[in-house]
Design a protein around this motif. Structure first.
Motif, PDB file in Angstrom:
ATOM      1  N   VAL A 125       0.912  -1.019   0.049  1.00 31.63           N
ATOM      2  CA  VAL A 125       0.041  -0.144  -0.136  1.00 31.63           C
ATOM      3  C   VAL A 125       0.705   1.144  -0.171  1.00 31.63           C
ATOM      4  CG1 VAL A 125      -1.878   1.119   1.291  1.00 31.63           C
ATOM      5  CG2 VAL A 125      -1.849  -1.237   1.416  1.00 31.63           C
ATOM      6  N   HIS A 126       0.571   2.047  -0.911  1.00 30.67           N
ATOM      7  CA  HIS A 126       1.282   3.406  -0.682  1.00 30.67           C
ATOM      8  C   HIS A 126       0.275   4.474  -1.218  1.00 30.67           C
ATOM      9  CE1 HIS A 126       4.749   6.099  -0.420  1.00 30.67           C
ATOM     10  NE2 HIS A 126       4.256   6.654  -1.739  1.00 30.67           N
ATOM     11  N   GLU A 127      -0.513   5.013  -0.587  1.00 29.28           N
ATOM     12  CA  GLU A 127      -1.717   5.801  -1.077  1.00 29.28           C
ATOM     13  C   GLU A 127      -2.292   6.387  -0.040  1.00 29.28           C
ATOM     14  OE1 GLU A 127      -4.121   3.327  -3.161  1.00 29.28           O
ATOM     15  OE2 GLU A 127      -4.970   2.212  -1.510  1.00 29.28           O
ATOM     16  N   ALA A 128      -3.345   7.540   0.007  1.00 29.60           N
ATOM     17  CA  ALA A 128      -4.146   7.927   1.008  1.00 29.60           C
ATOM     18  C   ALA A 128      -5.262   6.980   1.109  1.00 29.60           C
ATOM     19  CB  ALA A 128      -4.622   9.311   0.560  1.00 29.60           C
ATOM     20  N   ARG A 129      -5.715   6.898   2.340  1.00 28.73           N
ATOM     21  CA  ARG A 129      -6.932   6.015   2.628  1.00 28.73           C
ATOM     22  C   ARG A 129      -7.939   6.786   3.359  1.00 28.73           C
ATOM     23  NH1 ARG A 129      -6.310  -0.235   1.976  1.00 28.73           N
ATOM     24  NH2 ARG A 129      -5.071  -0.101   0.059  1.00 28.73           N
ATOM     25  N   GLU A 130      -9.156   6.657   3.450  1.00 27.56           N
ATOM     26  CA  GLU A 130     -10.134   7.176   4.372  1.00 27.56           C
ATOM     27  C   GLU A 130     -10.238   6.487   5.670  1.00 27.56           C
ATOM     28  OE1 GLU A 130     -13.885   7.870   2.708  1.00 27.56           O
ATOM     29  OE2 GLU A 130     -13.049   8.709   0.537  1.00 27.56           O
ATOM     30  N   ALA A 131     -10.698   6.940   6.447  1.00 28.76           N
ATOM     31  CA  ALA A 131     -10.913   6.235   7.793  1.00 28.76           C
ATOM     32  C   ALA A 131     -11.669   5.207   7.571  1.00 28.76           C
ATOM     33  CB  ALA A 131     -11.822   7.420   9.013  1.00 28.76           C
ATOM     34  N   GLY A 132     -11.214   3.939   8.431  1.00 24.67           N
ATOM     35  CA  GLY A 132     -11.918   2.797   8.519  1.00 24.67           C
ATOM     36  C   GLY A 132     -10.853   1.703   8.854  1.00 24.67           C
ATOM     37  N   ARG A 133     -11.415   0.511   8.759  1.00 22.65           N
ATOM     38  CA  ARG A 133     -10.700  -0.810   8.999  1.00 22.65           C
ATOM     39  C   ARG A 133     -10.368  -1.549   7.556  1.00 22.65           C
ATOM     40  NH1 ARG A 133     -13.844  -3.738  13.920  1.00 22.65           N
ATOM     41  NH2 ARG A 133     -13.597  -1.936  15.192  1.00 22.65           N
ATOM     42  N   TYR A 134      -9.101  -1.789   7.367  1.00 20.07           N
ATOM     43  CA  TYR A 134      -8.512  -2.372   6.403  1.00 20.07           C
ATOM     44  C   TYR A 134      -7.756  -3.727   6.622  1.00 20.07           C
ATOM     45  CZ  TYR A 134      -9.348   2.044   4.347  1.00 20.07           C
ATOM     46  OH  TYR A 134      -9.852   3.206   3.887  1.00 20.07           O
ATOM     47  N   SER A 135      -7.818  -4.640   5.634  1.00 15.03           N
ATOM     48  CA  SER A 135      -7.007  -5.900   5.439  1.00 15.03           C
ATOM     49  C   SER A 135      -6.304  -6.116   4.211  1.00 15.03           C
ATOM     50  CB  SER A 135      -7.896  -7.050   5.901  1.00 15.03           C
ATOM     51  OG  SER A 135      -8.700  -7.149   4.872  1.00 15.03           O
ATOM     52  N   VAL A 136      -4.968  -6.303   4.330  1.00 14.30           N
ATOM     53  CA  VAL A 136      -4.125  -6.185   3.266  1.00 14.30           C
ATOM     54  C   VAL A 136      -3.723  -7.656   3.015  1.00 14.30           C
ATOM     55  CG1 VAL A 136      -2.422  -5.534   1.766  1.00 14.30           C
ATOM     56  CG2 VAL A 136      -3.753  -3.786   3.114  1.00 14.30           C
ATOM     57  N   VAL A 137      -3.576  -8.317   2.005  1.00 15.40           N
ATOM     58  CA  VAL A 137      -3.252  -9.734   2.141  1.00 15.40           C
ATOM     59  C   VAL A 137      -1.630  -9.796   1.280  1.00 15.40           C
ATOM     60  CG1 VAL A 137      -3.316 -12.221   1.063  1.00 15.40           C
ATOM     61  CG2 VAL A 137      -5.306 -10.917   1.955  1.00 15.40           C
ATOM     62  N   TRP A 138      -0.585 -10.208   1.689  1.00 12.68           N
ATOM     63  CA  TRP A 138       0.654 -10.543   1.165  1.00 12.68           C
ATOM     64  C   TRP A 138       0.733 -11.865   0.803  1.00 12.68           C
ATOM     65  CZ3 TRP A 138       5.761 -11.973   3.482  1.00 12.68           C
ATOM     66  CH2 TRP A 138       6.757 -12.026   2.552  1.00 12.68           C
ATOM     67  N   ASP A 139       0.854 -12.472  -0.381  1.00  9.94           N
ATOM     68  CA  ASP A 139       1.000 -13.525  -1.050  1.00  9.94           C
ATOM     69  C   ASP A 139       2.182 -14.219  -0.995  1.00  9.94           C
ATOM     70  OD1 ASP A 139       2.118 -12.325  -3.040  1.00  9.94           O
ATOM     71  OD2 ASP A 139       0.594 -12.730  -4.603  1.00  9.94           O
ATOM     72  N   GLY A 140       3.295 -13.553  -0.491  1.00 13.69           N
ATOM     73  CA  GLY A 140       4.503 -14.327  -0.138  1.00 13.69           C
ATOM     74  C   GLY A 140       5.353 -14.088  -1.425  1.00 13.69           C
ATOM     75  N   ARG A 141       4.863 -13.211  -2.401  1.00 16.91           N
ATOM     76  CA  ARG A 141       5.600 -12.803  -3.496  1.00 16.91           C
ATOM     77  C   ARG A 141       6.440 -11.374  -3.376  1.00 16.91           C
ATOM     78  NH1 ARG A 141       4.884 -16.522  -7.224  1.00 16.91           N
ATOM     79  NH2 ARG A 141       3.229 -17.957  -6.874  1.00 16.91           N
ATOM     80  N   ASP A 142       7.484 -11.356  -4.371  1.00 15.74           N
ATOM     81  CA  ASP A 142       8.073  -9.970  -4.307  1.00 15.74           C
ATOM     82  C   ASP A 142       7.570  -9.041  -5.596  1.00 15.74           C
ATOM     83  OD1 ASP A 142       9.121 -10.863  -6.695  1.00 15.74           O
ATOM     84  OD2 ASP A 142      10.926 -11.274  -6.203  1.00 15.74           O
ATOM     85  N   ALA A 143       8.173  -8.087  -5.508  1.00 14.54           N
ATOM     86  CA  ALA A 143       7.501  -7.024  -6.578  1.00 14.54           C
ATOM     87  C   ALA A 143       7.514  -7.319  -7.840  1.00 14.54           C
ATOM     88  CB  ALA A 143       8.388  -5.565  -6.337  1.00 14.54           C
ATOM     89  N   GLN A 144       8.383  -8.363  -8.141  1.00 11.32           N
ATOM     90  CA  GLN A 144       8.558  -8.832  -9.575  1.00 11.32           C
ATOM     91  C   GLN A 144       7.370 -10.038  -9.779  1.00 11.32           C
ATOM     92  OE1 GLN A 144      11.348  -8.235  -7.825  1.00 11.32           O
ATOM     93  NE2 GLN A 144      11.234  -6.060  -8.674  1.00 11.32           N
ATOM     94  N   GLY A 145       6.851 -10.413  -8.662  1.00  8.88           N
ATOM     95  CA  GLY A 145       5.649 -11.653  -8.684  1.00  8.88           C
ATOM     96  C   GLY A 145       6.366 -12.825  -8.426  1.00  8.88           C
ATOM     97  N   GLY A 146       7.553 -12.875  -8.008  1.00  6.90           N
ATOM     98  CA  GLY A 146       8.388 -14.209  -7.952  1.00  6.90           C
ATOM     99  C   GLY A 146       8.111 -14.784  -6.304  1.00  6.90           C
ATOM    100  N   ALA A 147       8.052 -15.836  -6.055  1.00  7.77           N
ATOM    101  CA  ALA A 147       7.953 -16.289  -4.741  1.00  7.77           C
ATOM    102  C   ALA A 147       9.017 -16.123  -3.965  1.00  7.77           C
ATOM    103  CB  ALA A 147       7.625 -18.047  -4.669  1.00  7.77           C
ATOM    104  N   VAL A 148       9.069 -15.617  -2.703  1.00  3.26           N
ATOM    105  CA  VAL A 148      10.115 -15.326  -1.755  1.00  3.26           C
ATOM    106  C   VAL A 148      10.505 -16.620  -1.181  1.00  3.26           C
ATOM    107  CG1 VAL A 148       9.829 -12.978  -1.986  1.00  3.26           C
ATOM    108  CG2 VAL A 148       8.911 -14.346  -0.088  1.00  3.26           C
ATOM    109  N   GLY A 149      11.391 -17.040  -0.560  1.00  4.06           N
ATOM    110  CA  GLY A 149      11.986 -18.007   0.201  1.00  4.06           C
ATOM    111  C   GLY A 149      11.191 -17.920   1.734  1.00  4.06           C
TER     112      GLY A 149
END
Length: 83
Positions: A36-60
């Motif tokens: 996430v790198h943006e403005a967000r309004e007040a509220g509850r959020y959930s963000v899922v990290w799928d174990g991948r890096d910025a290029q889409g490769g699976a990290v160890g």
């Protein structure tokens, strides 16, 4: 979320609109992925990290850090990724 298998859901709440940055780092302090790198309004959020890096490769398997920055306030949590 510790350990993460192979995804992690990161929850946060904002009391007011704010600029938010949520970044995953490795043990060397290198940016693995910006979730996430943006403005967000007040509220509850959930963000899922799928174990991948910025290029889409699976990290160890290993220890990673989720760094949440909101208007200059920083919170860091450990994530143990097991594959």
């Amino acid at each position: 979320p510790n350990p993460a298998n192979p995804t992690a859901t990161i929850y946060f709440e904002l009391p007011q609109t704010a600029n938010v940055s949520l970044v995953i780092y490795n043990l060397l302090g290198q940016n693995v992925r910006t979730l996430v790198h943006e403005a967000r309004e007040a509220g509850r959020y959930s963000v899922v990290w799928d174990g991948r890096d910025a290029q889409g490769g699976a990290v160890g398997s290993g220890l990673y850090f989720a760094r949440l920055e909101v208007e200059g306030t920083v919170h860091t949590r450990k994530l143990l990724l097991l594959r």
